[in-house]
Write an enzyme that holds these catalytic residues in place. Sequence first.
Site, PDB file in Angstrom:
ATOM      1  N   SER A   1      44.323  41.873  37.937  1.00  0.00           N
ATOM      2  CA  SER A   1      43.876  40.658  38.647  1.00  0.00           C
ATOM      3  C   SER A   1      43.595  39.454  37.769  1.00  0.00           C
ATOM      4  O   SER A   1      43.392  38.356  38.281  1.00  0.00           O
ATOM      5  CB  SER A   1      42.629  40.982  39.478  1.00  0.00           C
ATOM      6  OG  SER A   1      42.975  41.792  40.565  1.00  0.00           O
TER       7      SER A   1
ATOM      8  N   LYS B   1      34.976  32.833  39.190  1.00  0.00           N
ATOM      9  CA  LYS B   1      35.486  33.589  40.340  1.00  0.00           C
ATOM     10  C   LYS B   1      34.297  33.936  41.227  1.00  0.00           C
ATOM     11  O   LYS B   1      33.225  34.289  40.704  1.00  0.00           O
ATOM     12  CB  LYS B   1      36.197  34.851  39.828  1.00  0.00           C
ATOM     13  CG  LYS B   1      36.838  35.712  40.909  1.00  0.00           C
ATOM     14  CD  LYS B   1      37.574  36.897  40.266  1.00  0.00           C
ATOM     15  CE  LYS B   1      38.252  37.763  41.308  1.00  0.00           C
ATOM     16  NZ  LYS B   1      39.006  38.891  40.699  1.00  0.00           N
TER      17      LYS B   1
ATOM     18  N   SER C   1      43.805  39.318  41.958  1.00  0.00           N
ATOM     19  CA  SER C   1      42.900  38.703  42.917  1.00  0.00           C
ATOM     20  C   SER C   1      42.226  37.429  42.379  1.00  0.00           C
ATOM     21  O   SER C   1      41.611  36.701  43.151  1.00  0.00           O
ATOM     22  CB  SER C   1      41.806  39.706  43.278  1.00  0.00           C
ATOM     23  OG  SER C   1      41.017  40.028  42.138  1.00  0.00           O
TER      24      SER C   1
END
Length: 501
Positions: free
Chosen positions: A183, A84, A159
Amino acid sequence: MTLHSLTLHEIHEKLRKREVSSVELTQAVLKQIAKTEDKIHAFITLTEELALAQAKQADDLIQKNKGASPNNFAPLTGIPIALKDIFLMKGTRTTCGSRILSNYVAPYTATSVDNLLKDHAVIIGKLNMDEFAMGSSNETSHFGICHNPWDLKRIPGGSSGGSAAAVAAGDCFGATGTDTGGSIRLPAAFCNLVGIKPTYGRVSRYGVIAFASSLDQVGPLAKDVTDCAILLKALAGHDPRDSTSLNLPVPDYTASLTKDVRGMTIGIPKEYFVEGLDPEIEKAVRTAIDHYQKLGAKIIKVSLPHTTCAVPTYYILAPAEASSNLARYDGIRYGFRHPEARTLLELYTKSRTEGFGPEVKRRIMLGTYVLSAGYYDAYYLKAQKARTLIRNDFEEAFKQCDLLLTPVAPTAAWKIGEKTDDPLKMYLSDIFTINVNLAGLPAMSLPCGFTKGGLGESPLGEPPLPIGMQLIGNHFKEETIFRAAFAYEQANEWHQRRPAL
């Protein structure tokens, strides 16, 4: 079956038997990314040259190990993993999905990434995400919307949406994520993956860009429970550079994968099966509960009476911490600097106004308001007291059971743009996950079914969508979660399905 559709542990076996090399594997993954990236937009930065160099090094290591019994290379050696874009890796661009960091190159490497590199994992790239991890849909990224591989008209969850989309699409064999309010678990549920948010303090956050420091936690997303156990073992461990990292031994989570839940007591919180829960989600989760009963687990009803306080509590505390953490992005020390500012005040104002997106600015303003003189006691202090009540609820529940089982979200993945005009509606999609962050507990999302799909607006009809269930454990009881998750997974086939891209 193609290489990119295999799991991480299946690929490890192929490397161990010399049926494939790490370079061949990395090339196959890069080819898959080239095929799918235009459709899903999972990556912000590809590290192709670095990945091939790391793959060559891994092959050399595996070759030196030839003939050794047992093999002495780690389960992640030579396997393409993606990060990420909130994790720093020295010399690599790290944007956090924001314009304000669009050209920021990390000067050092996050401890969790270092742990992957020590195991000779191959880092294939940096993944799309909601800006500063603020979002439930991956629609707030400065670099564009990420699409769900199961239905390109829908969001992958946020996210860590790029992480989930990339793993589901076969663009990597595992990915890192962060979970401040769901997330990791929400994207895992929406993309038919397994994702775990460990106990607060289990994985170092040194080198991970902060959103809300008392809530943020690092964890993996993977295709099945075994892969998730391997990745968490690699990521976890004490780090003196993170003051919230706890100095506790890290178990071998794969040792917990025994298929046996006899004697285990699973609590079902009544507050998680209420009006607003999609009937298809409820049916899938209740079927999973019945399945656990057949496997020998004892099922009991429990209550978490302050569940309804979670959303308002979270959306006071998280923005308050975000407003403080993001004060450092001022156009001077980091990233974007407005070229036309004439005074210092103008530099701050213009750089932050144009550097941050609307959702980040909304949360900074909300956080600044609740921390301001005259409102601190009314909002922030009261929210901290509510957080204690929420944590107490879980402590009482875990006196009666070993695990809690709940839905991950009230619905399956929604269509792109469906909730962007209504922030409150978007925030409510986290209603079953944010309690866990407020209490600092570990929790996993794993596949438990699919929606039926249907006619819908498309001439081809609406495809079935993945459904996830959530297993919540007591502090540092990740092994109990893995044991229960593996037992369910081995008796079902949901995790074996792959999207058609």
